[in-house]
Structure formats: structure tokens, C-alpha cells
Design an enzyme around this catalytic site. Sequence first.
Site, mmCIF file in Angstrom:
data_model
loop_
_atom_site.group_PDB
_atom_site.id
_atom_site.type_symbol
_atom_site.label_atom_id
_atom_site.label_comp_id
_atom_site.label_asym_id
_atom_site.label_seq_id
_atom_site.Cartn_x
_atom_site.Cartn_y
_atom_site.Cartn_z
ATOM 1 N N ASP A 133 0.817 -1.222 0.000
ATOM 2 C CA ASP A 133 0.000 0.000 0.000
ATOM 3 C C ASP A 133 0.849 1.270 0.000
ATOM 4 O O ASP A 133 0.304 2.384 0.009
ATOM 5 C CB ASP A 133 -0.949 0.007 1.205
ATOM 6 N N ASP A 260 19.413 -5.762 -0.689
ATOM 7 C CA ASP A 260 18.742 -4.470 -0.894
ATOM 8 C C ASP A 260 18.733 -3.652 0.387
ATOM 9 O O ASP A 260 18.302 -2.497 0.381
ATOM 10 C CB ASP A 260 17.310 -4.682 -1.398
ATOM 11 N N ASN A 261 19.207 -4.223 1.479
ATOM 12 C CA ASN A 261 19.282 -3.474 2.738
ATOM 13 C C ASN A 261 20.726 -3.222 3.151
ATOM 14 O O ASN A 261 21.013 -3.034 4.333
ATOM 15 C CB ASN A 261 18.540 -4.230 3.850
HETATM 16 P P1 AMP Z 1 11.916 -3.822 3.458
HETATM 17 O O1 AMP Z 1 11.498 -5.098 4.111
HETATM 18 O O2 AMP Z 1 11.374 -2.594 4.154
HETATM 19 O O3 AMP Z 1 13.380 -3.730 3.218
HETATM 20 O O4 AMP Z 1 11.190 -3.820 2.052
HETATM 21 C C1 AMP Z 1 11.418 -4.773 1.036
HETATM 22 C C2 AMP Z 1 10.731 -4.312 -0.227
HETATM 23 O O5 AMP Z 1 9.308 -4.276 -0.054
HETATM 24 C C3 AMP Z 1 11.130 -2.923 -0.696
HETATM 25 O O6 AMP Z 1 11.120 -2.924 -2.099
HETATM 26 C C4 AMP Z 1 10.030 -2.066 -0.132
HETATM 27 O O7 AMP Z 1 9.881 -0.857 -0.827
HETATM 28 C C5 AMP Z 1 8.817 -2.965 -0.320
HETATM 29 N N1 AMP Z 1 7.757 -2.649 0.630
HETATM 30 C C6 AMP Z 1 7.765 -2.875 1.958
HETATM 31 N N2 AMP Z 1 6.614 -2.475 2.526
HETATM 32 C C7 AMP Z 1 5.844 -1.949 1.551
HETATM 33 C C8 AMP Z 1 4.540 -1.367 1.502
HETATM 34 N N3 AMP Z 1 3.783 -1.250 2.587
HETATM 35 N N4 AMP Z 1 4.107 -0.929 0.308
HETATM 36 C C9 AMP Z 1 4.846 -1.070 -0.790
HETATM 37 N N5 AMP Z 1 6.066 -1.619 -0.821
HETATM 38 C C10 AMP Z 1 6.573 -2.058 0.337
HETATM 39 MG MG MG Z 2 14.608 -2.511 2.461
#
Ligand code: AMP
Ligand code: MG
Length: 501
Positions: A133, A260-261
Site C-alpha cells: 500500500d 537491498d538493505n
Molecule cells: P523492506 O522489508 O522494508 O526492506 O522492504 C522490502 C521491499 O518491499 C522494498 O522494495 C520495499 O519498498 C517494499 N515494501 C515494503 N513495505 C511496503 C509497503 N507497505 N508498500 C509497498 N512496498 C513495500
Molecule cells: Mg529494504
Amino acid sequence: MSRPTPSLRESLGLTLLPSSFAQLPPAMHERVAPTPVSRPALIRINDALAAELQLPLAALGADVLASLFSGNVLPAGAAPIAMGYAGHQFGGFVPQLGDGRAILLGEAQAGDGRRYDIQLKGSGRTRYSRRGDGRAALGPVLREYVVSEAMHALGIPTTRALAAVTTGETVQRELPLPGAIFTRVAASHVRVGTFEFAATLPDGQPLRALVGHVIERLYPSARTEASPALALLRGVVERQASLVARWMHVGFIHGVMNTDNMALSGETIDFGPCAFMDAYDPATVFSAIDTQGRYAYGNQPPIAQWNLARLAETLLPLLDPDPERAVSLAEDMLAHFATCFRERWLWGLRAKLGLTRAEEGDLALGERFLTLLQQQHVDFTLAFRRLCEAADAPASLSVRSLFEAPEGFDAWAVDWRRRLDAEGVPAVDRAQAMRYANPLYIPRNHLVEEAIAAAQGQGDFGPFAELVEVLSRPFDGQPGRERHALPPQPDQRVFRTYCGT
Ligand code: AMP
Ligand code: MG
């Protein structure tokens, strides 16, 4: 699909520089504005950071700040984009991730001339949102604020927290939760996954442009090296080795070390289910999604090296025209990571033990102490902090009392004292130096959860504010804040943390 757009305000006196990442080929990003929210309200603004970034926010009222840091109003100069990236998640390659809920507003220039990205997180959908979202819940926003600022105060490279706002909207997770937006500051948001993404694009040009961009921004001295790409890889390897060693010294567990982190800048980035270890155990895992323990505390160094191997693979064509030679250069760099990490880890371990000189048995001495902590389930942070008292006052029993079977500690302490005595450093000076290697306050998981629960349940941001305040001086004893230094009681222990995505 039509979407509401933020208004532009030239009159706020706040101007950002355009994102330099936007100059990279269009396939690498999307021009996209934040999606406005209904009732933004300011939780907190980081005035000290704003001043460092020369952003004139002090004169702006809470309503204007809430409009700005919710993305409802864009500052002059903002040309918002979402960045594309790929990534290896838990070992598997995902060719397209990208900023699914983050938008880079622009850059600010600090007093020292360096440029920093200003990014909103939770600011609405982008091309990269997949099924998400584009929003963030309040809990993870508060957690990132607390932990990233605590890391900074601990002297560990990290992205920073500039602002947090609530949106007045609800986000649907397992339960409906209050929505929030976090404003993050980074020397750069380029990740290992950004390189993996560029490497999938045709003709090699995006990758070369990305290498040029990162060298310009983060590793300018690589420009004049015989092989700028190799110098870049060496620079990233060294910063990551140092970063992960620093994490290990304070018991930090990132939780989701996907490629990616991992930032090219060597800053800690993406505080999801991250947590600090209480009792010392290298197998400690908090993240609910890390069921195999891939990103356990003790696995972080080899995982960082694994991630750097993924970065090195993307750079192979630029390292040497001869593929075999390119591979051998990359392998040398990965071996260099292991050497750098060991040196950096040992250097910090010595400081934690109060040693100022390097001697042969130092690593073994430190490891014996860690083994005792593990065997007797002793709190990592408290044990090292109390060791400072034992260095100063040999009669002090405070560290000894942490052990269920103190004879093991006594035997170790005999060798430790013999090693200290050989240095001839005055005890007061040694203890003082040790206090700067051994924080008293870390973002204890149960206190972070408590602050989130108060904000989420009662709209009470007091515990959050107090936590931020205490953690801004992690090495100084703060009268009245004793409970912030204590490990959780059995009924306060937090076993699982969540990404909150
Ligand atoms: P993260 O776990 O925060 O490192 O996110 C991993 C991937 O999922 C990244 O590409 C984020 O942008 C995407 N992502 C995480 N949460 C959301 C969300 N609520 N809406 C859209 N993309 C998300
Ligand atoms: Mg991330």
C-alpha cells in the site's frame, strides 16, 4: 489512475537540491510525488540534524512541518523520485524491488559541504509497490527513529531520523494500525541491490553510470585510481567490514541483511525487525521472518561478505577485460573483507576490555569472556559496562554478581588483571576510556516496544521522547534513568520483532 498531488510551496524558505540519482538513466527510477494524507500531525523533528543539514526548519510551526514531512507540501527544488533496485532476499534473487513506499525528495548540503538524501518512507505507492500500500505503520516508524538515532549516538555509521509524522489514516496490517511517515537522511540510498538492478539492464551503460555516480558521491578518491571500479569495491568492503564489526561490539542485530538493505555508503540502513541482544548468544535472532537464523547475530560477518560477493559479481566486467583475472581480483577483495573485519573486531574488543596495546593472546582473552557470558546467559551490554567498574575498583563485585557460577569469571579475571597490569595505564583513565567503548544505554527491545505500545494505544509519545533523549547520551550515567540500563525481567522479554511492512 488519477491521484491527488501535493502542493508546491516556494515561500517556506526551504529549498532542496535535486537528487543526483535522478541524472541516471530513466530505467533506474520513477518520477513520482508523495500521495497526500488526510490529517498529518508532527510527532518529532530532529532540530540538531536539521541544523547540521542547514535546513531552516526552526522557524516553521508544527503544522507546516507536518505538511512538509507527510509529503502534502513539497519544498522548493524537490523533484521527487522512487529509486529502482533488485536484491537477494534470504538468498534468493528478486530482479525488481525498488522504493515501494519511499520517495526521495531531494538533497541537502551539510555545513561540511557533503550532500545528503532526504527521503520520505511511507509516502504512498510507486511503480515498485507491487502488492503493498506504500504506507508505513506508526510502530516501525518509531522503532526506526529510536534505533537509528541511538546508532548515531553510539558513533556507528547510520541513516538518520529527521522527522516523524502521523498521517491521520489507518493502515491495514494483520490489525488496523495508525499510519505514519518517517523522514530518513542518508549519505546515499544506493544499495548493493541497486547495482544488481543496474546490471540487469541492457548494454552496460546504466551500470557504468551508477559506478560513476557512487564514486562521485561517496568515494571520490577512487576517481584517480588505475581501476576506479576496483577502488570502489575496496572502499565498500572496508566500510562494511568496519560497520559490521561496530554492530558486533554493541550487540546489534540488523535482522534483514538482504542485499537491498546494504548501503554502498557503509551506513546502517533499513531498520525493520532489528534489535539489540540482551543475554550474549551468537545464535540470537529476533526477526519473525528469519526462521532459519540466516541473519543471527553471529552470522552477520559472513553474510556481509556474501552480500559483497553479489556486489563484486555485478562489477566483474569493469574490473578486468579478462574474466578470469576479474574473478581473481574480486576474490582478493572478499578475502580482504575477512582480514579487515577480524582486525576491526579485535581492535574494538580490546577497547571493550580496557586494553590499549596489542598483544598475542588478546583475542583468546576476549573470546573466553564471551564464552562465559554465553554459558551463563549474562547480559552482553551490562557485563561489559560493569567490567569498567571492575577495572577501576578491583574490589567491586558488580560484574561478578552477574554470573550464576562466578568461579569461571574469577579465573578469567586473574588473567585479565595480569594483562591490564602489564600496561601501566592508571586505573581511572582506563576505566574512563572503557566507558566510551561500553555503552550503558542501548535501545533495549522491551523499552522500544513499551514506547510503541504507549504511542499506539494511548497516543502517549512521552516514553518515545524519553527513550530518544536517554539514548542520545549512551555512555553517560543519567540519574533517574536506571531502568533504561537494565535487561528485561523474564516477563518483559521480547522474543520476536516484525518488519511491519
Ligand atoms: P523492506 O522489508 O522494508 O526492506 O522492504 C522490502 C521491499 O518491499 C522494498 O522494495 C520495499 O519498498 C517494499 N515494501 C515494503 N513495505 C511496503 C509497503 N507497505 N508498500 C509497498 N512496498 C513495500
Ligand atoms: Mg529494504
